[in-house]
Write an enzyme that holds these catalytic residues in place. Structure first.
Site, mmCIF file in Angstrom:
data_model
loop_
_atom_site.group_PDB
_atom_site.id
_atom_site.type_symbol
_atom_site.label_atom_id
_atom_site.label_comp_id
_atom_site.label_asym_id
_atom_site.label_seq_id
_atom_site.Cartn_x
_atom_site.Cartn_y
_atom_site.Cartn_z
ATOM 1 N N PHE A 81 -5.378 -13.055 -10.459
ATOM 2 C CA PHE A 81 -5.203 -14.595 -9.964
ATOM 3 C C PHE A 81 -6.424 -15.475 -9.959
ATOM 4 O O PHE A 81 -6.404 -16.508 -10.133
ATOM 5 C CB PHE A 81 -4.438 -14.256 -8.514
ATOM 6 N N GLY A 118 -1.049 -13.597 2.878
ATOM 7 C CA GLY A 118 -2.594 -14.183 2.726
ATOM 8 C C GLY A 118 -2.833 -14.640 1.295
ATOM 9 O O GLY A 118 -2.688 -13.344 0.557
ATOM 10 N N GLY A 119 -3.416 -15.498 0.792
ATOM 11 C CA GLY A 119 -3.795 -15.475 -0.606
ATOM 12 C C GLY A 119 -2.718 -15.411 -1.649
ATOM 13 O O GLY A 119 -1.537 -15.964 -1.547
ATOM 14 N N ASP A 120 -2.930 -14.338 -2.257
ATOM 15 C CA ASP A 120 -1.959 -14.087 -3.471
ATOM 16 C C ASP A 120 -1.306 -12.678 -3.078
ATOM 17 O O ASP A 120 -0.627 -11.951 -4.005
ATOM 18 C CB ASP A 120 -2.692 -14.021 -4.862
ATOM 19 N N GLU A 121 -1.068 -12.413 -1.998
ATOM 20 C CA GLU A 121 -0.644 -11.093 -1.355
ATOM 21 C C GLU A 121 0.796 -11.482 -0.734
ATOM 22 O O GLU A 121 0.759 -12.203 0.181
ATOM 23 C CB GLU A 121 -1.471 -10.247 -0.476
#
Length: 225
Positions: A81, A118-121
């Site tokens: 990502f 959170g983020g790309d999770e």
């Protein structure tokens, strides 16, 4: 000629009474709808539409209690990502995350708990029998590998790593334990192009705050359950 006031008929009196009563009732109804929408927006991530961590966790607990062994805990991590952000900018990265959110929502269905951690999770807890697990997880991997088209016409090649833990295999319905095992399985299966199912060996992987030790962002995970 002087005007005269005519008394209202019984039917007219009832109409006036109902109309008068409806004014504050309508106001409260509108207020309730607005409040409901605000609460719903607080529970969901504005970019992906997925549940925020607390809402996801609460719903996940309920699903595990209700469905028992016929449940799967799925962790999803977008591959490469950072490279997407570097090449296409944060707007392109946001478009990819929004696409992932839509795909995960469609795949999980209305009876699941699908959240952005959170983020790309991302994480999903859903009712899923043993007979359908492999087929459904293969479907998820295919959906997440579909290229994302940006507003400027460019296409982003995407994929995601997927780890899965199930109560019958792990011998527990504890959400934190299942997420730890799914996280370890996901890391082990990174970039393999298929979902990795957790075994008891993954439960012994050292963790910090419910995540594999040494994984970036472990200090931000907080209490998963």
């Amino acid at each position: 000629m002087a005007s005269t006031l005519r008394p209202l008929s019984p039917l007219g009196q009832r109409t006036l009474l109902l109309t008068t009563a409806a004014v504050p009732l309508t106001g409260w109804t509108v207020h309730a709808v607005v409040l409901h929408r605000r609460l719903a927006s607080c529970r969901r991530d504005p970019l992906t539409g997925l549940l925020r961590r607390d809402a996801y966790t609460a719903r996940a607990h309920r699903i595990l209690r209700r469905q028992g062994d016929d449940t799967a805990v799925v962790l999803i991590d977008a591959d490469h990502f950072k490279a997407v952000n570097d090449r296409f900018g944060h707007l392109g990265g946001d478009t990819v995350l929004a696409a992932f959110g839509a795909r995960i929502t469609a795949w999980a269905g209305p009876h699941a708990s699908a959240g952005r951690l959170g983020g790309d999770e991302f994480a999903v807890v859903l009712p899923l029998t043993a007979a359908r697990r492999h087929q459904r997880l293969e479907q998820l991997v295919r959906m997440l590998r579909t290229p994302v088209r940006l507003d400027d016409g460019r296409t982003v090649e995407v994929s995601a790593s997927v780890g899965v833990a199930t109560p019958d295999t792990m011998g527990t319905r504890d959400l934190s334990a299942l997420q730890r095992a799914a996280d370890a399985a996901m890391y082990e299966g990174k970039h393999t192009g298929r979902a990795r199912f957790a075994t008891l060996a993954h439960a012994a992987t050292p963790s910090v705050n419910g995540r594999r030790a040494g994984r970036p962002g472990t200090h931000q995970w907080g209490r998963a359950a």
